[in-house]
Design a protein around this motif. Structure first.
Motif, mmCIF file in Angstrom:
data_model
loop_
_atom_site.group_PDB
_atom_site.id
_atom_site.type_symbol
_atom_site.label_atom_id
_atom_site.label_comp_id
_atom_site.label_asym_id
_atom_site.label_seq_id
_atom_site.Cartn_x
_atom_site.Cartn_y
_atom_site.Cartn_z
ATOM 1 N N ALA A 1 -81.020 55.774 -4.314
ATOM 2 C CA ALA A 1 -82.068 54.793 -3.993
ATOM 3 C C ALA A 1 -82.832 54.380 -5.251
ATOM 4 O O ALA A 1 -83.125 53.180 -5.448
ATOM 5 C CB ALA A 1 -83.027 55.381 -2.956
ATOM 6 N N GLN A 2 -83.156 55.352 -6.097
ATOM 7 C CA GLN A 2 -83.850 55.036 -7.359
ATOM 8 C C GLN A 2 -82.973 54.131 -8.225
ATOM 9 O O GLN A 2 -83.465 53.215 -8.892
ATOM 10 C CB GLN A 2 -84.168 56.329 -8.122
ATOM 11 N N GLY A 3 -81.666 54.388 -8.215
ATOM 12 C CA GLY A 3 -80.743 53.559 -8.989
ATOM 13 C C GLY A 3 -80.709 52.130 -8.494
ATOM 14 O O GLY A 3 -80.778 51.172 -9.291
ATOM 15 N N VAL A 4 -80.613 51.944 -7.175
ATOM 16 C CA VAL A 4 -80.600 50.593 -6.604
ATOM 17 C C VAL A 4 -81.927 49.881 -6.909
ATOM 18 O O VAL A 4 -81.939 48.685 -7.248
ATOM 19 C CB VAL A 4 -80.362 50.648 -5.078
ATOM 20 N N ALA A 5 -83.045 50.613 -6.821
ATOM 21 C CA ALA A 5 -84.356 50.026 -7.112
ATOM 22 C C ALA A 5 -84.432 49.541 -8.558
ATOM 23 O O ALA A 5 -84.987 48.473 -8.843
ATOM 24 C CB ALA A 5 -85.457 51.047 -6.842
ATOM 25 N N ASN A 6 -83.846 50.314 -9.472
ATOM 26 C CA ASN A 6 -83.889 49.923 -10.885
ATOM 27 C C ASN A 6 -82.834 48.884 -11.233
ATOM 28 O O ASN A 6 -82.872 48.316 -12.324
ATOM 29 C CB ASN A 6 -83.738 51.161 -11.773
ATOM 30 N N LEU A 7 -81.904 48.625 -10.328
ATOM 31 C CA LEU A 7 -81.009 47.479 -10.486
ATOM 32 C C LEU A 7 -81.692 46.198 -10.009
ATOM 33 O O LEU A 7 -81.511 45.125 -10.587
ATOM 34 C CB LEU A 7 -79.720 47.696 -9.681
ATOM 35 N N ALA A 8 -82.487 46.315 -8.940
ATOM 36 C CA ALA A 8 -83.126 45.135 -8.353
ATOM 37 C C ALA A 8 -84.388 44.714 -9.104
ATOM 38 O O ALA A 8 -84.610 43.520 -9.334
ATOM 39 C CB ALA A 8 -83.467 45.415 -6.889
ATOM 40 N N SER A 9 -85.214 45.680 -9.509
ATOM 41 C CA SER A 9 -86.500 45.363 -10.134
ATOM 42 C C SER A 9 -86.375 44.452 -11.364
ATOM 43 O O SER A 9 -87.064 43.430 -11.453
ATOM 44 C CB SER A 9 -87.234 46.662 -10.497
ATOM 45 N N PRO A 10 -85.502 44.763 -12.344
ATOM 46 C CA PRO A 10 -85.432 43.899 -13.536
ATOM 47 C C PRO A 10 -84.886 42.504 -13.248
ATOM 48 O O PRO A 10 -85.175 41.568 -13.992
ATOM 49 C CB PRO A 10 -84.495 44.681 -14.472
ATOM 50 N N LEU A 11 -84.108 42.347 -12.172
ATOM 51 C CA LEU A 11 -83.580 41.019 -11.842
ATOM 52 C C LEU A 11 -84.700 40.065 -11.454
ATOM 53 O O LEU A 11 -84.570 38.842 -11.584
ATOM 54 C CB LEU A 11 -82.563 41.120 -10.699
ATOM 55 N N PRO B 1 -88.922 49.423 -15.221
ATOM 56 C CA PRO B 1 -88.401 50.637 -14.570
ATOM 57 C C PRO B 1 -89.381 51.235 -13.572
ATOM 58 O O PRO B 1 -90.602 51.168 -13.750
ATOM 59 C CB PRO B 1 -88.166 51.589 -15.748
ATOM 60 N N ALA B 2 -88.832 51.820 -12.521
ATOM 61 C CA ALA B 2 -89.658 52.409 -11.471
ATOM 62 C C ALA B 2 -89.102 53.766 -11.067
ATOM 63 O O ALA B 2 -87.926 54.071 -11.315
ATOM 64 C CB ALA B 2 -89.693 51.479 -10.252
ATOM 65 N N THR B 3 -89.940 54.553 -10.450
ATOM 66 C CA THR B 3 -89.525 55.869 -9.953
ATOM 67 C C THR B 3 -90.496 56.295 -8.853
ATOM 68 O O THR B 3 -91.457 55.581 -8.557
ATOM 69 C CB THR B 3 -89.523 56.906 -11.088
ATOM 70 N N GLY B 4 -90.228 57.438 -8.250
ATOM 71 C CA GLY B 4 -91.157 57.980 -7.272
ATOM 72 C C GLY B 4 -92.460 58.364 -7.953
ATOM 73 O O GLY B 4 -92.455 58.999 -9.004
ATOM 74 N N ALA B 5 -93.574 57.951 -7.377
ATOM 75 C CA ALA B 5 -94.886 58.186 -7.988
ATOM 76 C C ALA B 5 -95.638 59.246 -7.194
ATOM 77 O O ALA B 5 -95.953 59.037 -6.024
ATOM 78 C CB ALA B 5 -95.691 56.886 -8.016
ATOM 79 N N ILE B 6 -95.928 60.371 -7.833
ATOM 80 C CA ILE B 6 -96.517 61.494 -7.102
ATOM 81 C C ILE B 6 -97.932 61.186 -6.617
ATOM 82 O O ILE B 6 -98.316 61.613 -5.520
ATOM 83 C CB ILE B 6 -96.497 62.779 -7.965
ATOM 84 N N ALA B 7 -98.712 60.429 -7.390
ATOM 85 C CA ALA B 7 -100.087 60.109 -6.966
ATOM 86 C C ALA B 7 -100.069 59.270 -5.696
ATOM 87 O O ALA B 7 -100.808 59.533 -4.740
ATOM 88 C CB ALA B 7 -100.822 59.370 -8.083
ATOM 89 N N ARG B 8 -99.219 58.237 -5.666
ATOM 90 C CA ARG B 8 -99.129 57.377 -4.477
ATOM 91 C C ARG B 8 -98.486 58.114 -3.307
ATOM 92 O O ARG B 8 -98.865 57.916 -2.150
ATOM 93 C CB ARG B 8 -98.347 56.110 -4.820
ATOM 94 N N THR B 9 -97.518 58.970 -3.608
ATOM 95 C CA THR B 9 -96.871 59.753 -2.542
ATOM 96 C C THR B 9 -97.874 60.692 -1.879
ATOM 97 O O THR B 9 -97.918 60.807 -0.648
ATOM 98 C CB THR B 9 -95.688 60.553 -3.116
ATOM 99 N N MET B 10 -98.702 61.366 -2.675
ATOM 100 C CA MET B 10 -99.698 62.283 -2.115
ATOM 101 C C MET B 10 -100.783 61.515 -1.355
ATOM 102 O O MET B 10 -101.287 61.983 -0.333
ATOM 103 C CB MET B 10 -100.323 63.125 -3.226
ATOM 104 N N THR B 11 -101.144 60.331 -1.846
ATOM 105 C CA THR B 11 -102.098 59.495 -1.117
ATOM 106 C C THR B 11 -101.528 59.122 0.248
ATOM 107 O O THR B 11 -102.237 59.133 1.266
ATOM 108 C CB THR B 11 -102.416 58.213 -1.915
ATOM 109 N N ASN B 12 -100.254 58.803 0.272
ATOM 110 C CA ASN B 12 -99.561 58.478 1.524
ATOM 111 C C ASN B 12 -99.620 59.652 2.501
ATOM 112 O O ASN B 12 -99.988 59.492 3.673
ATOM 113 C CB ASN B 12 -98.109 58.117 1.201
ATOM 114 N N ILE B 13 -99.305 60.845 2.015
ATOM 115 C CA ILE B 13 -99.304 62.044 2.867
ATOM 116 C C ILE B 13 -100.709 62.348 3.377
ATOM 117 O O ILE B 13 -100.917 62.622 4.564
ATOM 118 C CB ILE B 13 -98.746 63.246 2.084
ATOM 119 N N ASN B 14 -101.681 62.304 2.470
ATOM 120 C CA ASN B 14 -103.059 62.660 2.839
ATOM 121 C C ASN B 14 -103.675 61.708 3.854
ATOM 122 O O ASN B 14 -104.641 62.062 4.543
ATOM 123 C CB ASN B 14 -103.939 62.708 1.585
ATOM 124 N N ASN B 15 -103.108 60.503 3.957
ATOM 125 C CA ASN B 15 -103.629 59.534 4.918
ATOM 126 C C ASN B 15 -102.753 59.406 6.163
ATOM 127 O O ASN B 15 -102.891 58.449 6.926
ATOM 128 C CB ASN B 15 -103.799 58.167 4.238
#
Length: 573
Positions: A305-315, A320-334
Motif C-alpha cells: 500500500a505504501q508503494g502504491v501511494a508513493n507511485l500515485a503521489s508524485p504523479l 514521498p509519504a508514509t504512515g504517520a504515527i502522530a496522525r495515527t495516534m490522533t485517529n486512535i485516541n478519537n
C-alpha cells in the motif's frame, strides 16, 4: 515459491461495518484532517516545495494507504522524517528528480511487500532507528532557525556546521516581531495541552477545543495577530507564506515525468533510502497502533500500500509519504477503528484545499517554523537516546555513527553506514556464540542429550589415535576461521589417525563452513588422517550433500551419533 500477501483491511472491515462505527470514524477522520493540515503545509515548505504539494500528498497518499493498507487505523501522508532527504534531492536533481526518485521508491516498497520483507525490516537495530531519527530532528530544527527568528540572510549554507556559523553571524538582523511570532507559537503549542486541562474547558461549549491540536490553534492565533499588526500598527516585517509562494487551490492533472536510464541510475541510492525510511516508519507506526488497539497488522500488505501511494503521489505533484504515527495516534485516541477514518481525513483535507487554501497565504513563516520546532522535539527521542547510552558499547557506537552521519552528511549515507555497522556487529556477536572445543580421553553422558543412544549411558572412551572436536553454534562465515585456528594451535603434537568432528549443535552451515570443512578433509587426507562427522542434522546433511562434500569425506563417515562415530573410528584404526 512465496505467495502474495495482500489483504487490505478496508475490505475486511466493511463486512461487519455499522452505522455507530461510521459515526465514530467520521468524527475521528475530521479531527485527524484538521491535525494534518498545518503539518502538511509545514512539511511541504520545509521540504523545499510549495505548501499545496504537502496537502496534495496527504490527500492522495492518505486515501490510498487507508484503502489498501494492512492496518485498520494507519493514517498516511508527508512526515518530518522525509524533509531532509527530499530537500537534498531537490537541490541536486530538481523537483523532477524527486518525482522520479519517489516513483522508484514506490516500486521498491511494492517489491519489499511481494518478497515478504515486512517482518525483516522491523528487525533493523533500534540504535540505528533512534540515531537517524534524532539526527533528522536536529537537522529539521537547524533548518528552521532563519524563519523562526526572522533573520535577514541572502542564502543559508547547506552544511550543518556552516549553517550555524552563518546563523550566529546574522544574529544582529533578528526581526523582533517575527521572533515573537515564532517563539510565541512554540510556547502556545507546548502549553496548549496543559491549558485545555483546566476546569474551564470541561464545559460543553469549550469541550470541543480539547480535540483541536495546538499547532492549528497557534496558526490561527498568530495569523490573526500578524494581520492585525499589519493593519493597525503598520508592522510589515512578518513574512507570510504568500510573500514567498503563490498559493493555488487547483487540483493538478496527473503527469508522468520523462525517464532516462542515466537519471534512474543516479537516483537509485536516494530512492532506496526513501523506500527503507518509509518502510521503517510505516511499520513502526502500525506496530505501535497494534499495541494500543489490540490488533495485528499485515506488514507486507502495508508495504505494498505504501508503494502504491508513493507511485500515485508524485504523479499529482506530491512528495514521498508514509504512515504517520502522530496522525495515527490522533485517529486512535478519537475513536477511529477502521480505514474509513483515514478516508474521511483525506476527504476533509480535499475540501479544505478546494475552498480554504487561499487563506494559507496569510500564515506567518515564523509560525510554521515554530510548528516544525515542536515536531523536531517530538522526533528527537532524547529519552531513548540517553537510555541507549547505557547499553553495550557496540550499540552506542552504532547510535553515534548513525546520528553524526545524518547531521553532518545526509540520511542516505547514515542509513547505509549504520546498516553496515549493525551487520558487522551482528556477525561478530554471532561468531562469539559459536565455539569449538577439544574433547580428550572420554565423553561424559551427563553432558549429552539425544546424541546418546538410549540405554548406553556409560562413559565413552576415546581410543588412542582419535581426536574429537565439537562445534557449538552455527558454522558460518563469521565463525569459520575459529575452527582452523584451534586446529592450527593443536597441530604441533602427535598426529591422530582419525578426527571426529561433532556437529550435533550446528543448526546450519554456509558456504564458508563447507569450504573450511573441505580444506580440513583434504589436508587431513594428505597427512593420512580420516575425518568423521558426528551428529549431523538433516538440514546440514542436505547442504553438505548438495555441495558434494559427502563424496570427499565418504558417506560412511557422516554419522548420526557419537557412539556410531567412535565405532567407525575403531574400524578405521
Amino acid at each position: 515459491m512465496t505467495t502474495l500477501e495482500f489483504k487490505p483491511q478496508f475490505f475486511a472491515t466493511l463486512k461487519h461495518y455499522s452505522k455507530k462505527q461510521f459515526t465514530t470514524d467520521l468524527l475521528a477522520g475530521i479531527i485527524v484532517g484538521i491535525v494534518a493540515l498545518p503539518l502538511a503545509i509545514a512539511f511541504g515548505i520545509a521540504s523545499g516545495v510549495t505548501p499545496e504539494k504537502g496537502i496534495i500528498t496527504a490527500i492522495v497518499a492518505g486515501l490510498i494507504i487507508s484503502v489498501l493498507g494492512g492496518s485498520k487505523v494507519q493514517v498516511g501522508g508527508p512526515t518530518g522524517a522525509f524533509i531532509i532527504i527530499i530537500y537534498g534531492i531537490i537541490q541536486q536533481y530538481g523537483f523532477e528528480g524527486l518525482t522520479i526518485a519517489t516513483l522508484m521508491a514506490g516500486v521498491f516498497l511494492i517489491m519489499f511487500g511481494i518478497l515478504h520483507l515486512g517482518t525483516i525490516i522491523k528487525y533493523i537495530p533500534y540504535p540505528i532507528i533512534v540515531g537517524f531519527t534524532s539526527g533528522i530532528a536536529l537537522t529539521i530544527f537547524t533548518t528552521q532557525i532563519k524563519d523562526l527568528l526572522g533573520l535577514s540572510m541572502e542564502s543559508v549554507p547547506s552544511d550543518f556546521i556552516e549553517k550555524w556559523i552563518a546563523y550566529f553571524g546574522s544574529l544582529p538582523t533578528i526581526d523582533a516581531w517575527s521572533a515573537a511570532v515564532g517563539i510565541g507559537s512554540v510556547a502556545l503549542i507546548a502549553l496548549w495541552p496543559k491549558f485545555t486541562s483546566l476546569q474551564l474547558f470541561n464545559t460543553s461549549i469549550l469541550k470541543f477545543l480539547k480535540k483541536l491540536p495546538g499547532s492549528l490553534i497557534a496558526i490561527i492565533v498568530m495569523t490573526v495577530a500578524a494581520l492585525l499588526l499589519k493593519q493597525y500598527a503598520g508592522i510589515t516585517t512578518i513574512e507570510t507564506i504568500g510573500d514567498r509562494f503563490s498559493i493555488s487551490n487547483q487540483l493538478p492533472e496527473a503527469q508522468v515525468p520523462a525517464l532516462s536510464w542515466d537519471v534512474i541510475k543516479g537516483l537509485v541510492s536516494p530512492a532506496i533510502t526513501i523506500a527503507i525510511l518509509g518502510a521503517i516508519e510505516s511499520l513502526l507506526s502500525a506496530t505501535v497502533a497494534d499495541g494500543v488497539i489490540g490488533d495485528r497488522h499485515s506488514s507486507n500488505t502495508e508495504l505494498i500500500a505504501q508503494g502504491v501511494a508513493n507511485l500515485a503521489s508524485p504523479l499529482f505533484g506530491g512528495i514521498p509519504a508514509t504512515g504517520a504515527i502522530a496522525r495515527t495516534m490522533t485517529n486512535i485516541n478519537n475513536g477511529g477503528r477502521t480505514p474509513v477514518a483515514g478516508i474521511v481525513h483525506a476527504a476533509v483535507l480535499l475540501l479544505i484545499f478546494l475552498f480554504l487554501m487561499p487563506l494559507a497565504q496569510y500564515i506567518p513563516m515564523a509560525c510554521l517554523a515554530g510548528v516544525l520546532v515542536i515536531v523536531s522535539y517530538g522526533m528527537s527521542g532524547w529519552r531513548s537516546f540517553t537510555n541507549i547510552m547505557k547499553n553495550p558499547k557496540s550499540d552506542v557506537i552504532v547510535l553515534w555513527v548513525t546520528f553524526l552521519l545524518t547531521v553532518i552528511f545526509d540520511l542516505t549515507v547514515a542509513i547505509e553506514v549504520g546498516l553496515i555497522c549493525a551487520c558487522l556487529l551482528f556477525m561478530r556477536r554471532m561468531a562469539e556464540t559459536t565455539d569449538v572445543k577439544v574433547i580428550s580421553d572420554e565423553i561424559d553422558p551427563a553432558e549429552e542429550d539425544s546424541d546418546f543412544q538410549l540405554g548406553n549411558l556409560e562413559h565413552l572412551t576415546i581410543p588412542d589415535g582419535v581426536e574429537v572436536y565439537e562445534i557449538n553454534g552455527p558454522y558460518f562465515f563469521g565463525a569459520g576461521n575459529k575452527f582452523e585456528e584451534i586446529m592450527g594451535a593443536l597441530g604441533h603434537g602427535s598426529r591422530p589417525k582419525v578426527r571426529i568432528i561433532r556437529m550435533r549443535k550446528v543448526p546450519f552451515v554456509d558456504s564458508t563452513g563447507i569450504h573450511n570443512l573441505t580444506n580440513l578433509c583434504l589436508m587431513s587426507q594428505k597427512e593420512g588422517i580420516q575425518v568423521v562427522l558426528s551428529g549431523v542434522n538433516e538440514r546440514v546433511q542436505a547442504v553438505l550433500h548438495k555441495a558434494k562434500f559427502d563424496e570427499i569425506v565418504g558417506t560412511d563417515n557422516i554419522c548420526s551419533h557419537i557412539n556410531i562415530a567412535l565405532e567407525r573410528a575403531r574400524q578405521l584404526l
